[in-house]
Design a protein around this motif. Structure first.
Motif, PDB file in Angstrom:
ATOM      1  N   CYS A   4      26.333  24.697  12.623  1.00  0.00           N
ATOM      2  CA  CYS A   4      25.215  24.993  11.717  1.00  0.00           C
ATOM      3  C   CYS A   4      23.876  24.735  12.389  1.00  0.00           C
ATOM      4  CB  CYS A   4      25.327  24.136  10.460  1.00  0.00           C
ATOM      5  SG  CYS A   4      26.785  24.518   9.470  1.00  0.00           S
ATOM      6  N   ASN A   5      23.843  24.785  13.716  1.00  0.00           N
ATOM      7  CA  ASN A   5      22.588  24.573  14.432  1.00  0.00           C
ATOM      8  C   ASN A   5      21.605  25.695  14.141  1.00  0.00           C
ATOM      9  OD1 ASN A   5      23.634  22.283  15.578  1.00  0.00           O
ATOM     10  ND2 ASN A   5      24.341  23.350  17.416  1.00  0.00           N
ATOM     11  N   VAL A   6      20.346  25.376  14.128  1.00  0.00           N
ATOM     12  CA  VAL A   6      19.304  26.383  13.944  1.00  0.00           C
ATOM     13  C   VAL A   6      19.170  27.159  15.249  1.00  0.00           C
ATOM     14  CG1 VAL A   6      16.860  26.740  13.464  1.00  0.00           C
ATOM     15  CG2 VAL A   6      18.116  24.937  12.276  1.00  0.00           C
ATOM     16  N   ILE A   7      19.205  28.469  15.148  1.00  0.00           N
ATOM     17  CA  ILE A   7      19.093  29.314  16.334  1.00  0.00           C
ATOM     18  C   ILE A   7      17.661  29.806  16.429  1.00  0.00           C
ATOM     19  CG2 ILE A   7      19.860  31.432  17.440  1.00  0.00           C
ATOM     20  CD1 ILE A   7      22.505  31.067  15.894  1.00  0.00           C
ATOM     21  N   GLU A   8      16.997  29.449  17.517  1.00  0.00           N
ATOM     22  CA  GLU A   8      15.621  29.883  17.756  1.00  0.00           C
ATOM     23  C   GLU A   8      15.645  31.260  18.403  1.00  0.00           C
ATOM     24  OE1 GLU A   8      12.788  28.307  16.963  1.00  0.00           O
ATOM     25  OE2 GLU A   8      13.951  26.682  16.040  1.00  0.00           O
ATOM     26  N   PRO A   9      14.836  32.196  17.921  1.00  0.00           N
ATOM     27  CA  PRO A   9      14.790  33.527  18.542  1.00  0.00           C
ATOM     28  C   PRO A   9      14.160  33.452  19.932  1.00  0.00           C
ATOM     29  CG  PRO A   9      13.116  33.352  16.834  1.00  0.00           C
ATOM     30  CD  PRO A   9      13.949  32.082  16.779  1.00  0.00           C
ATOM     31  N   ALA A  10      14.640  34.321  20.832  1.00  0.00           N
ATOM     32  CA  ALA A  10      14.082  34.381  22.180  1.00  0.00           C
ATOM     33  C   ALA A  10      12.687  34.967  22.124  1.00  0.00           C
ATOM     34  CB  ALA A  10      14.971  35.229  23.072  1.00  0.00           C
ATOM     35  N   ARG A  11      11.816  34.460  22.981  1.00  0.00           N
ATOM     36  CA  ARG A  11      10.439  34.975  23.004  1.00  0.00           C
ATOM     37  C   ARG A  11      10.198  35.787  24.232  1.00  0.00           C
ATOM     38  NH1 ARG A  11       6.638  30.331  20.462  1.00  0.00           N
ATOM     39  NH2 ARG A  11       7.953  29.916  18.718  1.00  0.00           N
TER      40      ARG A  11
END
Length: 58
Positions: A51-58
């Motif tokens: 359930c980790n928060v997935i950060e979008p790639a920049r």
């Protein structure tokens, strides 16, 4: 009425405004924190283990 009475009235209003702004900031922070905790609990209650928060790639 003297000028000192007017200054005290403004000081009280500014203190009230500052207290209201601090309460608003704390309320927004608390709402954000509770929303994040709720989303995490929903994920865990559904049986998922990742359930980790997935950060979008920049």
């Amino acid at each position: 009425m003297s000028e000192s009475d007017d200054g005290g009235s403004r000081r009280g209003a500014l203190i009230g405004l500052l207290v209201a702004a601090v309460m608003l900031a704390v309320g927004l922070w608390l709402a954000h924190d509770l929303t994040a905790a709720s989303k995490m609990q929903d994920c865990l209650m559904s049986g998922r283990t990742n359930c980790n928060v997935i950060e979008p790639a920049r």
